[in-house]
Design a protein around this motif. Structure first.
Motif, PDB file in Angstrom:
ATOM      1  N   GLY A   1       0.784  -1.209   0.000  1.00 30.78           N
ATOM      2  CA  GLY A   1       0.000   0.000   0.000  1.00 30.78           C
ATOM      3  C   GLY A   1       0.821   1.267   0.000  1.00 30.78           C
ATOM      4  O   GLY A   1       2.040   1.242  -0.031  1.00 30.78           O
ATOM      5  N   ASP A   2       0.093   2.349   0.062  1.00 31.96           N
ATOM      6  CA  ASP A   2       0.683   3.673   0.023  1.00 31.96           C
ATOM      7  C   ASP A   2       1.022   4.104   1.437  1.00 31.96           C
ATOM      8  O   ASP A   2       0.135   4.248   2.282  1.00 31.96           O
ATOM      9  CB  ASP A   2      -0.323   4.623  -0.622  1.00 31.96           C
ATOM     10  CG  ASP A   2       0.210   6.031  -0.740  1.00 31.96           C
ATOM     11  OD1 ASP A   2       1.387   6.245  -0.403  1.00 31.96           O
ATOM     12  OD2 ASP A   2      -0.553   6.914  -1.165  1.00 31.96           O
ATOM     13  N   GLY A   3       2.305   4.330   1.711  1.00 30.57           N
ATOM     14  CA  GLY A   3       2.714   4.744   3.038  1.00 30.57           C
ATOM     15  C   GLY A   3       2.094   6.060   3.466  1.00 30.57           C
ATOM     16  O   GLY A   3       1.962   6.328   4.665  1.00 30.57           O
ATOM     17  N   ALA A   4       1.687   6.888   2.505  1.00 30.09           N
ATOM     18  CA  ALA A   4       1.087   8.174   2.844  1.00 30.09           C
ATOM     19  C   ALA A   4      -0.210   8.000   3.617  1.00 30.09           C
ATOM     20  O   ALA A   4      -0.626   8.891   4.364  1.00 30.09           O
ATOM     21  CB  ALA A   4       0.842   8.993   1.584  1.00 30.09           C
ATOM     22  N   ALA A   5      -0.864   6.862   3.463  1.00 36.24           N
ATOM     23  CA  ALA A   5      -2.133   6.629   4.147  1.00 36.24           C
ATOM     24  C   ALA A   5      -1.947   6.397   5.635  1.00 36.24           C
ATOM     25  O   ALA A   5      -2.872   6.602   6.425  1.00 36.24           O
ATOM     26  CB  ALA A   5      -2.856   5.442   3.521  1.00 36.24           C
ATOM     27  N   VAL A   6      -0.757   5.956   6.024  1.00 37.88           N
ATOM     28  CA  VAL A   6      -0.530   5.602   7.423  1.00 37.88           C
ATOM     29  C   VAL A   6       0.630   6.376   8.052  1.00 37.88           C
ATOM     30  O   VAL A   6       0.875   6.253   9.259  1.00 37.88           O
ATOM     31  CB  VAL A   6      -0.260   4.087   7.560  1.00 37.88           C
ATOM     32  CG1 VAL A   6      -1.496   3.290   7.167  1.00 37.88           C
ATOM     33  CG2 VAL A   6       0.925   3.651   6.712  1.00 37.88           C
TER      34      VAL A   6
ATOM     35  N   GLY B   1       6.586   0.221   2.943  1.00 30.46           N
ATOM     36  CA  GLY B   1       7.881   0.789   2.631  1.00 30.46           C
ATOM     37  C   GLY B   1       8.410   1.756   3.665  1.00 30.46           C
ATOM     38  O   GLY B   1       9.206   2.641   3.345  1.00 30.46           O
ATOM     39  N   MET B   2       8.007   1.589   4.944  1.00 25.75           N
ATOM     40  CA  MET B   2       8.432   2.488   6.016  1.00 25.75           C
ATOM     41  C   MET B   2       9.536   1.811   6.829  1.00 25.75           C
ATOM     42  O   MET B   2       9.339   0.728   7.366  1.00 25.75           O
ATOM     43  CB  MET B   2       7.238   2.844   6.902  1.00 25.75           C
ATOM     44  CG  MET B   2       6.105   3.514   6.118  1.00 25.75           C
ATOM     45  SD  MET B   2       4.560   3.631   7.069  1.00 25.75           S
ATOM     46  CE  MET B   2       5.025   4.843   8.318  1.00 25.75           C
ATOM     47  N   SER B   3      10.676   2.454   6.943  1.00 23.16           N
ATOM     48  CA  SER B   3      11.813   1.848   7.630  1.00 23.16           C
ATOM     49  C   SER B   3      11.606   1.790   9.135  1.00 23.16           C
ATOM     50  O   SER B   3      12.139   0.903   9.810  1.00 23.16           O
ATOM     51  CB  SER B   3      13.094   2.612   7.308  1.00 23.16           C
ATOM     52  OG  SER B   3      12.991   3.970   7.723  1.00 23.16           O
ATOM     53  N   GLU B   4      10.860   2.719   9.701  1.00 23.25           N
ATOM     54  CA  GLU B   4      10.526   2.725  11.111  1.00 23.25           C
ATOM     55  C   GLU B   4       9.235   3.503  11.308  1.00 23.25           C
ATOM     56  O   GLU B   4       8.825   4.278  10.426  1.00 23.25           O
ATOM     57  CB  GLU B   4      11.652   3.335  11.964  1.00 23.25           C
ATOM     58  CG  GLU B   4      11.952   4.786  11.663  1.00 23.25           C
ATOM     59  CD  GLU B   4      13.058   5.337  12.560  1.00 23.25           C
ATOM     60  OE1 GLU B   4      13.820   4.532  13.141  1.00 23.25           O
ATOM     61  OE2 GLU B   4      13.148   6.565  12.697  1.00 23.25           O
ATOM     62  N   VAL B   5       8.588   3.295  12.444  1.00 23.15           N
ATOM     63  CA  VAL B   5       7.295   3.946  12.671  1.00 23.15           C
ATOM     64  C   VAL B   5       7.223   4.510  14.076  1.00 23.15           C
ATOM     65  O   VAL B   5       7.853   4.013  15.010  1.00 23.15           O
ATOM     66  CB  VAL B   5       6.122   2.968  12.462  1.00 23.15           C
ATOM     67  CG1 VAL B   5       6.068   2.461  11.034  1.00 23.15           C
ATOM     68  CG2 VAL B   5       6.192   1.806  13.446  1.00 23.15           C
ATOM     69  N   HIS B   6       6.429   5.562  14.206  1.00 23.57           N
ATOM     70  CA  HIS B   6       6.047   6.091  15.505  1.00 23.57           C
ATOM     71  C   HIS B   6       4.843   5.306  16.013  1.00 23.57           C
ATOM     72  O   HIS B   6       4.218   4.554  15.265  1.00 23.57           O
ATOM     73  CB  HIS B   6       5.704   7.577  15.392  1.00 23.57           C
ATOM     74  CG  HIS B   6       6.871   8.441  15.043  1.00 23.57           C
ATOM     75  ND1 HIS B   6       7.786   8.856  15.980  1.00 23.57           N
ATOM     76  CD2 HIS B   6       7.263   8.968  13.853  1.00 23.57           C
ATOM     77  CE1 HIS B   6       8.708   9.611  15.391  1.00 23.57           C
ATOM     78  NE2 HIS B   6       8.418   9.692  14.105  1.00 23.57           N
ATOM     79  N   ALA B   7       4.505   5.489  17.282  1.00 18.90           N
ATOM     80  CA  ALA B   7       3.399   4.735  17.872  1.00 18.90           C
ATOM     81  C   ALA B   7       2.086   5.005  17.140  1.00 18.90           C
ATOM     82  O   ALA B   7       1.290   4.081  16.905  1.00 18.90           O
ATOM     83  CB  ALA B   7       3.259   5.082  19.351  1.00 18.90           C
ATOM     84  N   ASP B   8       1.823   6.258  16.766  1.00 22.16           N
ATOM     85  CA  ASP B   8       0.564   6.555  16.088  1.00 22.16           C
ATOM     86  C   ASP B   8       0.552   5.961  14.677  1.00 22.16           C
ATOM     87  O   ASP B   8      -0.503   5.533  14.181  1.00 22.16           O
ATOM     88  CB  ASP B   8       0.288   8.065  16.051  1.00 22.16           C
ATOM     89  CG  ASP B   8       1.483   8.902  15.654  1.00 22.16           C
ATOM     90  OD1 ASP B   8       2.504   8.334  15.193  1.00 22.16           O
ATOM     91  OD2 ASP B   8       1.409  10.135  15.808  1.00 22.16           O
ATOM     92  N   GLU B   9       1.707   5.892  14.023  1.00 21.35           N
ATOM     93  CA  GLU B   9       1.775   5.267  12.707  1.00 21.35           C
ATOM     94  C   GLU B   9       1.553   3.750  12.812  1.00 21.35           C
ATOM     95  O   GLU B   9       0.906   3.142  11.949  1.00 21.35           O
ATOM     96  CB  GLU B   9       3.125   5.558  12.062  1.00 21.35           C
ATOM     97  CG  GLU B   9       3.315   7.024  11.702  1.00 21.35           C
ATOM     98  CD  GLU B   9       4.710   7.335  11.215  1.00 21.35           C
ATOM     99  OE1 GLU B   9       4.845   8.156  10.295  1.00 21.35           O
ATOM    100  OE2 GLU B   9       5.686   6.769  11.777  1.00 21.35           O
ATOM    101  N   MET B  10       2.062   3.146  13.873  1.00 16.73           N
ATOM    102  CA  MET B  10       1.821   1.719  14.090  1.00 16.73           C
ATOM    103  C   MET B  10       0.331   1.452  14.259  1.00 16.73           C
ATOM    104  O   MET B  10      -0.209   0.482  13.717  1.00 16.73           O
ATOM    105  CB  MET B  10       2.583   1.251  15.325  1.00 16.73           C
ATOM    106  CG  MET B  10       2.318  -0.201  15.687  1.00 16.73           C
ATOM    107  SD  MET B  10       3.242  -0.712  17.159  1.00 16.73           S
ATOM    108  CE  MET B  10       2.456  -2.297  17.489  1.00 16.73           C
ATOM    109  N   VAL B  11      -0.349   2.306  15.010  1.00 14.74           N
ATOM    110  CA  VAL B  11      -1.792   2.159  15.182  1.00 14.74           C
ATOM    111  C   VAL B  11      -2.504   2.253  13.831  1.00 14.74           C
ATOM    112  O   VAL B  11      -3.387   1.437  13.523  1.00 14.74           O
ATOM    113  CB  VAL B  11      -2.333   3.234  16.153  1.00 14.74           C
ATOM    114  CG1 VAL B  11      -3.860   3.240  16.150  1.00 14.74           C
ATOM    115  CG2 VAL B  11      -1.810   2.995  17.561  1.00 14.74           C
ATOM    116  N   GLN B  12      -2.118   3.222  13.021  1.00 18.10           N
ATOM    117  CA  GLN B  12      -2.758   3.389  11.715  1.00 18.10           C
ATOM    118  C   GLN B  12      -2.526   2.177  10.810  1.00 18.10           C
ATOM    119  O   GLN B  12      -3.432   1.751  10.080  1.00 18.10           O
ATOM    120  CB  GLN B  12      -2.229   4.660  11.027  1.00 18.10           C
ATOM    121  CG  GLN B  12      -2.516   5.957  11.768  1.00 18.10           C
ATOM    122  CD  GLN B  12      -3.977   6.369  11.730  1.00 18.10           C
ATOM    123  OE1 GLN B  12      -4.875   5.574  11.964  1.00 18.10           O
ATOM    124  NE2 GLN B  12      -4.207   7.641  11.413  1.00 18.10           N
TER     125      GLN B  12
END
Length: 213
Positions: A84-89, A162-173
């Motif tokens: 998917g599109d990383g921009a969505a999350v 395609g996200m190398s790392e995520v913040h907590a809110d991005e993980m939730v999304q």
């Protein structure tokens, strides 16, 4: 076909494969039991285990599906990201989170986050965060990278978005869009903020560090 349509098609394909793991089990959980076939047993005869074993099975299926996604992604040419599109999350431009990723968030916020962690109405398939990741402090279904403070690597984020790392809110999304087959939560909204703050403390608990839960 536009790039956006192609990305959407691939994400839906990925979701359908993941849901193939969870849908049969959810039907059994809804009926009050989880099916367990013993190795070498007659295919026509299956034993049912207690309902409290269902979260363990869900976590196993969730982890297995994520592992398959990682293997498939690594096999693609030049490590092309799947799904998917990383921009969505990913955090949108100009976004500033209303929670602290180092902790010390208000107890009211953590309490709201905990309630949402068990809320199946957030998904379109009957799942809650607790369905895959345990309840009552029994954290499960996480990869070893979850021991690291946010932001950190999450296999699903890397493989599907395609996200190398995520913040907590991005993980939730990501969990909202992928396993829970729902729309992302509103950026800056109370639900996302509270869930992210709660997951910060879950991460600390999983890592064996002091936490506020």
């Amino acid at each position: 076909m536009s790039q956006h349509d192609e990305q959407r098609r691939r994400l839906l394909g990925r979701l359908s494969r993941q849901l193939a793991y969870t849908a049969p089990l959810l039907a059994l959980v809804a009926g009050g039991a989880a099916l367990h076939a013993a190795p070498g047993a007659d295919p026509g005869a299956a034993a049912f285990s207690a309902l409290d074993e269902a979260p363990l099975l869900l976590a196993s299926y969730h982890t297995e599906a994520e592992g398959e996604a990682e293997a498939e992604a690594e096999a693609e040419a030049e490590g092309e990201a799947e799904g998917g599109d990383g921009a969505a999350v990913a955090r949108p431009e100009g976004y500033s989170p209303a929670y602290s990723e180092t902790g010390d968030n208000p107890q009211e916020m953590l309490a709201r986050g905990e309630a949402l962690y068990y809320d199946t109405s957030l998904s379109s398939n009957g799942l809650a965060c607790a369905s895959c990741h345990g309840s009552d402090g029994q954290d499960m279904g996480y990869n070893p990278t979850f021991e690291q403070p946010f932001p950190h690597r999450v296999a699903m984020a890397a493989n599907q978005f395609g996200m190398s790392e995520v913040h907590a809110d991005e993980m939730v999304q990501i969990c909202m869009v992928a396993p829970m087959a729902a729309q992302p939560l509103e950026w800056g909204g109370e639900a996302l903020t509270s869930l992210a703050a709660y997951m910060v403390e879950v991460q600390k608990r999983f890592a064996g560090e002091p936490h506020d839960l």
